[in-house]
Scaffold this active site. Structure first.
Site, PDB file in Angstrom:
ATOM      1  CD  GLU A 110       1.838  28.630 -56.914  1.00  0.00           C
ATOM      2  OE1 GLU A 110       1.226  28.169 -57.899  1.00  0.00           O
ATOM      3  OE2 GLU A 110       1.978  29.837 -56.702  1.00  0.00           O
ATOM      4  CD  GLU A 130       4.729  29.565 -61.410  1.00  0.00           C
ATOM      5  OE1 GLU A 130       5.965  29.505 -61.213  1.00  0.00           O
ATOM      6  OE2 GLU A 130       3.909  28.971 -60.703  1.00  0.00           O
TER       7      GLU A 130
HETATM    8  N1  T1G Z   1      -0.684  22.938 -68.917  1.00  0.00           N
HETATM    9  C1  T1G Z   1      -1.210  22.412 -70.037  1.00  0.00           C
HETATM   10  N2  T1G Z   1      -0.587  21.523 -70.811  1.00  0.00           N
HETATM   11  C2  T1G Z   1       0.641  21.149 -70.430  1.00  0.00           C
HETATM   12  C3  T1G Z   1       1.273  21.670 -69.282  1.00  0.00           C
HETATM   13  C4  T1G Z   1       0.545  22.593 -68.500  1.00  0.00           C
HETATM   14  N3  T1G Z   1       1.049  23.129 -67.376  1.00  0.00           N
HETATM   15  N4  T1G Z   1       2.487  21.114 -69.183  1.00  0.00           N
HETATM   16  C5  T1G Z   1       2.623  20.287 -70.215  1.00  0.00           C
HETATM   17  N5  T1G Z   1       1.512  20.305 -70.966  1.00  0.00           N
HETATM   18  C6  T1G Z   1       1.231  19.510 -72.183  1.00  0.00           C
HETATM   19  C7  T1G Z   1       2.191  19.841 -73.318  1.00  0.00           C
HETATM   20  O1  T1G Z   1       1.693  20.936 -74.065  1.00  0.00           O
HETATM   21  C8  T1G Z   1       2.182  18.551 -74.104  1.00  0.00           C
HETATM   22  O2  T1G Z   1       0.999  18.511 -74.871  1.00  0.00           O
HETATM   23  C9  T1G Z   1       2.060  17.491 -73.009  1.00  0.00           C
HETATM   24  O3  T1G Z   1       1.519  18.163 -71.871  1.00  0.00           O
HETATM   25  C10 T1G Z   1       3.366  16.839 -72.619  1.00  0.00           C
HETATM   26  O4  T1G Z   1       4.318  17.870 -72.359  1.00  0.00           O
HETATM   27  C11 T1G Z   1      -0.843  28.543 -60.552  1.00  0.00           C
HETATM   28  C12 T1G Z   1      -0.060  29.950 -62.903  1.00  0.00           C
HETATM   29  C13 T1G Z   1       5.966  19.093 -67.274  1.00  0.00           C
HETATM   30  C14 T1G Z   1       8.432  19.188 -67.716  1.00  0.00           C
HETATM   31  O5  T1G Z   1       5.233  25.824 -66.717  1.00  0.00           O
HETATM   32  O6  T1G Z   1       7.667  22.191 -68.319  1.00  0.00           O
HETATM   33  O7  T1G Z   1       1.198  26.721 -62.536  1.00  0.00           O
HETATM   34  O8  T1G Z   1       1.988  18.619 -77.128  1.00  0.00           O
HETATM   35  O9  T1G Z   1       5.805  17.373 -74.308  1.00  0.00           O
HETATM   36  O10 T1G Z   1       8.885  16.821 -72.189  1.00  0.00           O
HETATM   37  O11 T1G Z   1       1.133  29.697 -60.078  1.00  0.00           O
HETATM   38  O12 T1G Z   1       5.685  19.986 -70.122  1.00  0.00           O
HETATM   39  O13 T1G Z   1       1.366  16.442 -76.095  1.00  0.00           O
HETATM   40  O14 T1G Z   1      -0.423  18.093 -76.775  1.00  0.00           O
HETATM   41  O15 T1G Z   1       6.428  19.105 -72.562  1.00  0.00           O
HETATM   42  O16 T1G Z   1       7.773  15.243 -70.516  1.00  0.00           O
HETATM   43  C15 T1G Z   1       3.620  26.102 -64.548  1.00  0.00           C
HETATM   44  C16 T1G Z   1       5.162  23.400 -68.158  1.00  0.00           C
HETATM   45  C17 T1G Z   1       2.295  26.501 -65.139  1.00  0.00           C
HETATM   46  C18 T1G Z   1       5.184  23.426 -66.673  1.00  0.00           C
HETATM   47  C19 T1G Z   1       6.912  17.719 -69.099  1.00  0.00           C
HETATM   48  N6  T1G Z   1       4.054  24.871 -65.111  1.00  0.00           N
HETATM   49  N7  T1G Z   1       5.448  22.074 -68.633  1.00  0.00           N
HETATM   50  O17 T1G Z   1       7.805  17.713 -70.189  1.00  0.00           O
HETATM   51  O18 T1G Z   1       6.392  16.605 -71.999  1.00  0.00           O
HETATM   52  S1  T1G Z   1       1.780  28.064 -64.590  1.00  0.00           S
HETATM   53  C20 T1G Z   1       4.832  24.804 -66.182  1.00  0.00           C
HETATM   54  C21 T1G Z   1       6.686  21.567 -68.723  1.00  0.00           C
HETATM   55  C22 T1G Z   1       1.252  27.819 -63.028  1.00  0.00           C
HETATM   56  C23 T1G Z   1       0.596  28.703 -60.859  1.00  0.00           C
HETATM   57  C24 T1G Z   1       0.926  29.046 -62.246  1.00  0.00           C
HETATM   58  C25 T1G Z   1       6.850  20.247 -69.352  1.00  0.00           C
HETATM   59  C26 T1G Z   1       7.034  19.076 -68.348  1.00  0.00           C
HETATM   60  P1  T1G Z   1       0.972  17.873 -76.326  1.00  0.00           P
HETATM   61  P2  T1G Z   1       5.805  17.798 -72.902  1.00  0.00           P
HETATM   62  P3  T1G Z   1       7.786  16.530 -71.249  1.00  0.00           P
END
Ligand code: T1G
Length: 711
Positions: A110, A130
């Site tokens: 976004e 999402e």
């Molecule tokens: N927020 C907080 N922590 C996050 C995070 C996030 N979005 N994404 C990853 N982490 C933490 C995860 O818990 C882990 O922590 C560490 O980062 C490494 O992640 C406004 C409302 C990006 C593909 O859904 O898909 O935006 O365990 O082990 O395999 O409209 O993480 O080390 O303490 O998964 O390399 C949308 C979710 C949010 C992306 C990386 N975004 N993340 O994978 O590492 S909603 C997502 C992922 C939003 C808007 C809306 C994957 C990754 P810890 P990892 P990875």
């Protein structure tokens, strides 16, 4: 600028870098930092363009999911809170180029779409995932994406949540350019061209040509809704995402954003989003194991061996091959070996036919599997996995042999689903190397790997197993060595209640429909038929001497097995099966058998409603789960949730059985279990931990947190 966001200059181009490792989530401070940088760009006449880029391994992976809880509070009900930032970027008077590597997910995409131009490296992934968290884009993703990529693409991406790669993003207009070389250089060169051509900022919100016409769009939305109802059965968010994209085609940008915010809030407040977010963090929490740290040695598994080429052994060998690890597949006879290999080949052929991968890929994988009738070559393997018939004596023979032939550091794993790992380990000279690797059928498909620690299993072998699970693209969950471990121990009362309910008057298909409609991938009795009734029958016989004969016992399943009705594989079990692949058919013969049995046993039959069916079956899981946590066989409640979501078809949007109980309220669950105990006796005696938490007004999630684990 803040530490989270920095601005440096390269001549008249500003480079704004986000530094919020590991994934540059939009945590508090990041949006403010970006906004301040954009303001500087606006204010400084000597800056002619800006590049927005992520430091480290990725662009922005989205909003910070950890802050969602606070977004649920009534005073915060305003979408993801990022809209003003995105407008500020879009309103910047100088061109802003988003430079994308790693992932631009959710709020990350976004942000990128509010920039005026986008450039990406070929390995970048872009998406609005999402819905996988039970919400929808909350910062105009549903409004800007259709303006860039068209309605069809936007609906697909927002409703299914799957990312697209950079090439696809280029084709569909989400990015303007790819760069093979250094991203900062590519992006600054792009910005320079824009300056030289005197290009004005191109605001995504003003683009209209891709918004389509009403009749074509109506068909797109209708199909998308049908697809979402099937592929995300029972889930609210995909339908809300479609509604929001539809709003983009019918309302002004501002009105569309308002509609998106309303839908976003509805989803965010739902138990479904709480459940899915619990699962997101749970998947990661299960890898945290007391006594195993980053410093624990992990052996590199370069070669593997599997003993037993049956359904499980073959599937396990495919897992290794798919991860690029050469694997010996050993069987006792040529006939069984040939049969096992034929099944593996058939599975690969099916995948090729379905377009999941190419023939060349399948051939390469198959070539990694070496069939064998001997233990030759086992001495070079870093792991040997036993997947023979479920019987203690046979397993012991195999382990005694493995102990002789395997090298000293090799991991010796058993795929047993119920037997005592310590007893198996006792026949070896190295019980510290022995561990359970309980795969779920079909092993090449199901994501769960229950990793069973024996009392002597070393931290190194546990750490190696957890790392291996990741390499095999599984979710490894560590459990203790009790009968059935965690998953199957809970599955026993789950099955038991399903069977008691049919004895008490519910029809078989009614029980299955109640659970399916509630969200389970399959009903319990259809699952029993699929797994094979003989498997649990054999286990029941093996442990019968340990059972209390005064307790009620699920007799009908034994009776079906005595009749040779083992389930799908014999064409009959709880149901009848006419053709492979065709669904179960209710069988009056079984219905008659049940009624006869109930009459003999003096069970009074009555009409039973779907709600009661669900409560009986799901609360049986919860009660046993609570005992398991208390006895220490699961590290945390969330570990049980992950096991059930990834191994037993439990709906992820309900967060797993323990989280689901939290959402119902533990007091309510406990009271109901007490009712069941009064009606049905001691099999329903409530778990002490459940009683305690219910009385204290606490949840399993709080219990996990109190012990330093969980989400
Ligand atoms: N927020 C907080 N922590 C996050 C995070 C996030 N979005 N994404 C990853 N982490 C933490 C995860 O818990 C882990 O922590 C560490 O980062 C490494 O992640 C406004 C409302 C990006 C593909 O859904 O898909 O935006 O365990 O082990 O395999 O409209 O993480 O080390 O303490 O998964 O390399 C949308 C979710 C949010 C992306 C990386 N975004 N993340 O994978 O590492 S909603 C997502 C992922 C939003 C808007 C809306 C994957 C990754 P810890 P990892 P990875």
């Amino acid at each position: 600028m803040s530490e989270l966001v920095s601005l440096i200059r390269q001549g008249d181009i500003a480079i704004i870098t986000i530094n919020n490792p590991p994934v540059n989530a939009l945590s508090p401070g990041v949006p403010e930092g970006i906004a301040a940088s954009v303001e500087s760009v606006n204010d400084d006449a000597s800056i002619k363009a800006a590049v927005l880029i992520g430091g480290g391994r990725t662009f922005i992976a989205g909003a910070d999911i950890k802050t969602f809880e606070s977004m649920r509070s009534p005073e915060n009900r305003r979408g993801a809170g990022l809209l003003p930032l995105l407008l500020a970027i879009e309103n910047c008077s100088k061109p802003v180029v988003a430079a994308i590597h790693g992932t631009a997910f959710g709020g990350g995409l976004e942000v990128a779409m509010s920039c005026h131009y986008r450039i990406a490296v070929p390995s970048a992934q872009l998406g609005q995932p999402e819905v996988k968290l039970g919400i929808i884009p909350g910062a105009a993703g549903t409004q800007r994406l259709p303006r860039l990529a068209g309605v069809q693409k936007a609906v697909e991406m927002c409703a299914a949540g799957n990312p697209v790669n950079a090439a696809d993003a280029l084709r569909s207009g989400i990015v303007d350019r790819l760069t093979e070389g250094d991203l900062v250089e590519g992006a600054t060169a792009f910005a320079r061209e824009l300056i030289e051509k005197g290009e004005a900022p191109r605001r995504t919100r003003d683009l209209k040509t891709k918004l389509g016409d009403e009749s074509a769009n109506a068909a797109i939305f209708a199909i998308a809704r049908e697809t979402a109802k099937k592929s995300a059965r029972g889930q609210l968010a995909p339908l809300a995402a479609i509604d929001a994209v539809e709003a983009a085609t019918k309302l002004s940008f501002e009105e569309g954003c308002k509609r998106e915010t309303e839908l976003f809030q509805q989803c965010l407040q739902s138990d479904q989003s709480k459940g899915l977010i619990h699962v997101f963090f749970g998947e990661r929490a299960v890898s945290k194991i007391p006594g195993v740290s980053k410093d624990t040695r992990v052996s590199d598994i370069k070669r593997a061996a599997v003993v037993g080429a049956g359904t499980m052994g073959g599937g396990i060998a495919m897992n290794y091959a798919n991860a690029g690890i050469p694997v010996i597949l050993k069987e006792a006879s040529q006939e069984f070996l040939d049969r096992g290999l034929a099944t593996i080949k058939k599975n690969y052929d099916t995948s090729v036919k379905r377009g999941r991968f190419t023939q060349e890929y399948a051939d390469q994988r198959l070539a990694l599997i070496t069939p064998s009738l001997t233990f030759d070559g086992f001495e070079d393997c870093d792991i040997a996995v036993e997947a023979v018939f479920e019987g203690m004596e046979l397993k012991k023979q195999v382990f005694a042999e493995l102990d002789k032939v395997c090298k000293p550091g090799a991991v010796l794993a058993s795929n047993t689903s119920t037997l005592d790992i310590d007893e198996i380990a006792s026949v070896t000279s190295r019980p510290q190397q022995v561990i359970g690797h309980h795969f779920f059928s079909p092993a090449n498909v199901m994501r769960l790997l229950e990793i069973v620690r024996g009392k002597a299993t070393s931290a190194e072998v546990i750490a190696t197993s957890m790392a291996l699970a990741k390499k095999l693209k599984k979710i490894g969950v560590l459990v203790g060595n009790c009968r059935g471990f965690v998953g199957n121990r809970m599955f026993a009362p789950y099955q038991r209640e399903a069977q008691f309910l049919v004895e008490e008057g519910a029809r078989i298909e009614q029980v299955d429909a109640a659970l399916y409609d509630w969200g389970m991938a399959m009903g319990p009795l259809a699952v029993a038929d699929l797994a094979g009734l003989d498997v649990s029958w054999r286990i029941r016989k093996e442990f019968k001497h340990l059972e209390d004969p005064s307790l009620r016992y699920p007799m009908v399943a034994d009776r079906l097995c005595e009749m040779g009705r083992y389930g799908q594989k014999t064409g009959a079990g709880w149901y009848r099966y006419e053709d492979r692949g065709k669904g179960p058919i209710p069988d009056p013969e079984v219905q008659h058998l049940i009624e006869q049995f109930a009459a003999e046993a003096g069970i009074k039959r009555r009409e039973i409603k779907a709600d009661e069916i669900v409560e009986r079956i799901i609360y049986a899981l919860v009660n046993e789960g609570a005992r398991i946590i208390e006895e220490g066989f699961a590290l945390r409640a969330v570990d049980i949730d992950i096991i059930y979501v990834y191994g037993y078809g439990f709906p992820a949007y309900r967060g797993g059985p323990m989280f689901y109980a939290d959402t119902v309220g533990l007091k309510k669950v406990y009271d109901r279990i007490c009712d069941f105990e009064r009606e049905h006796g001691v099999l329903w005696s409530p778990a002490p931990l459940l009683k305690q938490l219910a009385e204290e007004g606490r949840t399993f999630a709080e219990y996990d947190r109190g012990r330093g684990g969980g989400n």
